[in-house]
Design a protein around this motif. Structure first.
Motif, PDB file in Angstrom:
ATOM      1  N   ASN A   1       0.843  -1.193   0.000  1.00  0.00           N
ATOM      2  CA  ASN A   1       0.000   0.000   0.000  1.00  0.00           C
ATOM      3  C   ASN A   1       0.874   1.237   0.000  1.00  0.00           C
ATOM      4  OD1 ASN A   1       0.498   0.005   2.999  1.00  0.00           O
ATOM      5  ND2 ASN A   1      -1.046   1.619   2.918  1.00  0.00           N
ATOM      6  N   THR A   2       0.253   2.390  -0.217  1.00  0.00           N
ATOM      7  CA  THR A   2       0.964   3.651  -0.372  1.00  0.00           C
ATOM      8  C   THR A   2       0.508   4.644   0.686  1.00  0.00           C
ATOM      9  OG1 THR A   2       1.149   3.303  -2.760  1.00  0.00           O
ATOM     10  CG2 THR A   2       1.468   5.555  -1.968  1.00  0.00           C
ATOM     11  N   ILE A   3       1.475   5.353   1.268  1.00  0.00           N
ATOM     12  CA  ILE A   3       1.173   6.391   2.256  1.00  0.00           C
ATOM     13  C   ILE A   3       0.888   7.697   1.522  1.00  0.00           C
ATOM     14  CG2 ILE A   3       1.993   7.567   4.334  1.00  0.00           C
ATOM     15  CD1 ILE A   3       1.728   4.524   4.611  1.00  0.00           C
ATOM     16  N   VAL A   4      -0.184   8.386   1.921  1.00  0.00           N
ATOM     17  CA  VAL A   4      -0.522   9.668   1.304  1.00  0.00           C
ATOM     18  C   VAL A   4      -0.676  10.735   2.384  1.00  0.00           C
ATOM     19  CG1 VAL A   4      -1.644   8.610  -0.687  1.00  0.00           C
ATOM     20  CG2 VAL A   4      -3.010   9.213   1.324  1.00  0.00           C
ATOM     21  N   ASP A   5      -0.537  12.007   1.964  1.00  0.00           N
ATOM     22  CA  ASP A   5      -0.695  13.117   2.899  1.00  0.00           C
ATOM     23  C   ASP A   5      -2.151  13.566   2.952  1.00  0.00           C
ATOM     24  OD1 ASP A   5      -1.108  14.545   0.552  1.00  0.00           O
ATOM     25  OD2 ASP A   5       0.843  15.555   0.607  1.00  0.00           O
ATOM     26  N   ASP A   6      -2.436  14.553   3.807  1.00  0.00           N
ATOM     27  CA  ASP A   6      -3.804  15.014   3.979  1.00  0.00           C
ATOM     28  C   ASP A   6      -4.385  15.580   2.687  1.00  0.00           C
ATOM     29  OD1 ASP A   6      -3.849  14.266   6.605  1.00  0.00           O
ATOM     30  OD2 ASP A   6      -3.659  16.287   7.436  1.00  0.00           O
TER      31      ASP A   6
END
Length: 262
Positions: A242-247
């Motif tokens: 999975n991929t981490i995303v910002d707000d």
């Protein structure tokens, strides 16, 4: 046998692997794995999560290993699928992955003896139970913002049948961040093994099909940032990505278009 749940062309399907990068649907159609939305391989019931269930992880955090299982519950909103997004909040200074073997309960039981416990297991999947240390009160009491945020726990991609794993207590666990190995361990280092956990939980709660037991993580935690691609892999079970995303990315559109919890 390995089975997945996917969304494709407006419907939810069961699928099995087909070749290297394809899936075969129950009706025989073949689809590319990048053309579908991966759902959690099981519809989760009660989600139990173990804290400090690996001695090396407890030592890493300078904690004494627990004498009885340290268990907390997670809401269904936390569970998402393979290739999904997970949010790193703007105020977080340290967010880490947790590669965990997830045990899927297959039939209803209460007061289950340890000797019978494995009869109640349907199979296994991979979980990545993200935590944000900024929100942590203490390691024995993770509050809601640590472990019950939306889409903070990808699981999948596969549900692997119990009988296809000869010994779930002898499996290698590996985490890679952007292709670099950051965590390695083995389920052999669990403090409380799977039969012990099932006996303990069922001594005061009825376990039901679809309940999940997230069995804890070994040492080797590291901070992850927006844009990082995280792979958590367990020998014989599969590789969950999975991929981490910002707000900004998370709130720009409905995040559950990318992080399905259906």
């Amino acid at each position: 046998m390995r089975r997945a749940r996917i969304a494709w062309q407006g419907a939810i399907h069961e699928a099995v692997p087909h070749g290297e990068h394809q899936l075969k649907l129950a009706d025989g159609r073949i689809v590319d794995e990048t053309e579908v939305i991966w759902l959690p391989p099981v519809v989760p019931g009660t989600v139990f999560a173990l804290g400090l269930n690996y001695a090396d992880h407890a030592k890493e955090l300078a904690f004494k290993a627990p004498e009885v299982p340290l268990v907390f519950l997670k809401g269904p909103n936390t569970i998402t699928g393979h290739r999904a997004f997970s949010r790193r909040p703007a105020d977080a200074t340290y967010m880490h992955y947790e590669c965990e073997l997830a045990v899927v309960i297959g039939k209803t039981g209460t007061r289950i003896a340890k000797s019978d416990a494995m009869d109640y297991v349907a199979g296994y999947t991979v979980a990545n139970d993200y935590a944000i240390r900024d929100y942590l009160e203490n390691w024995y009491r993770p509050n809601l913002r640590v472990k019950n945020r939306d889409a903070c726990t990808p699981i999948g991609p596969w549900l692997v049948d119990r009988d296809d794993i000869a010994n779930p207590m002898q499996l290698a666990l590996t985490t890679r961040v952007n292709g670099v190995t950051t965590q390695q361990g083995t389920t052999a280092d669990m403090i409380f093994d799977i039969p012990t956990l099932i006996e303990y939980l069922s001594s005061f709660m009825t376990l039901r099909p679809g309940d999940l037991i997230l069995t804890g993580t070994p040492e080797g935690l590291a901070d992850v940032k927006a844009g990082d691609v995280v792979e958590t892999e367990i020998e014989g079970i599969g590789c969950l990505m999975n991929t981490i995303v910002d707000d900004g990315t998370w709130f720009a559109d409905d995040p559950f278009k990318k992080a399905r919890t259906a």
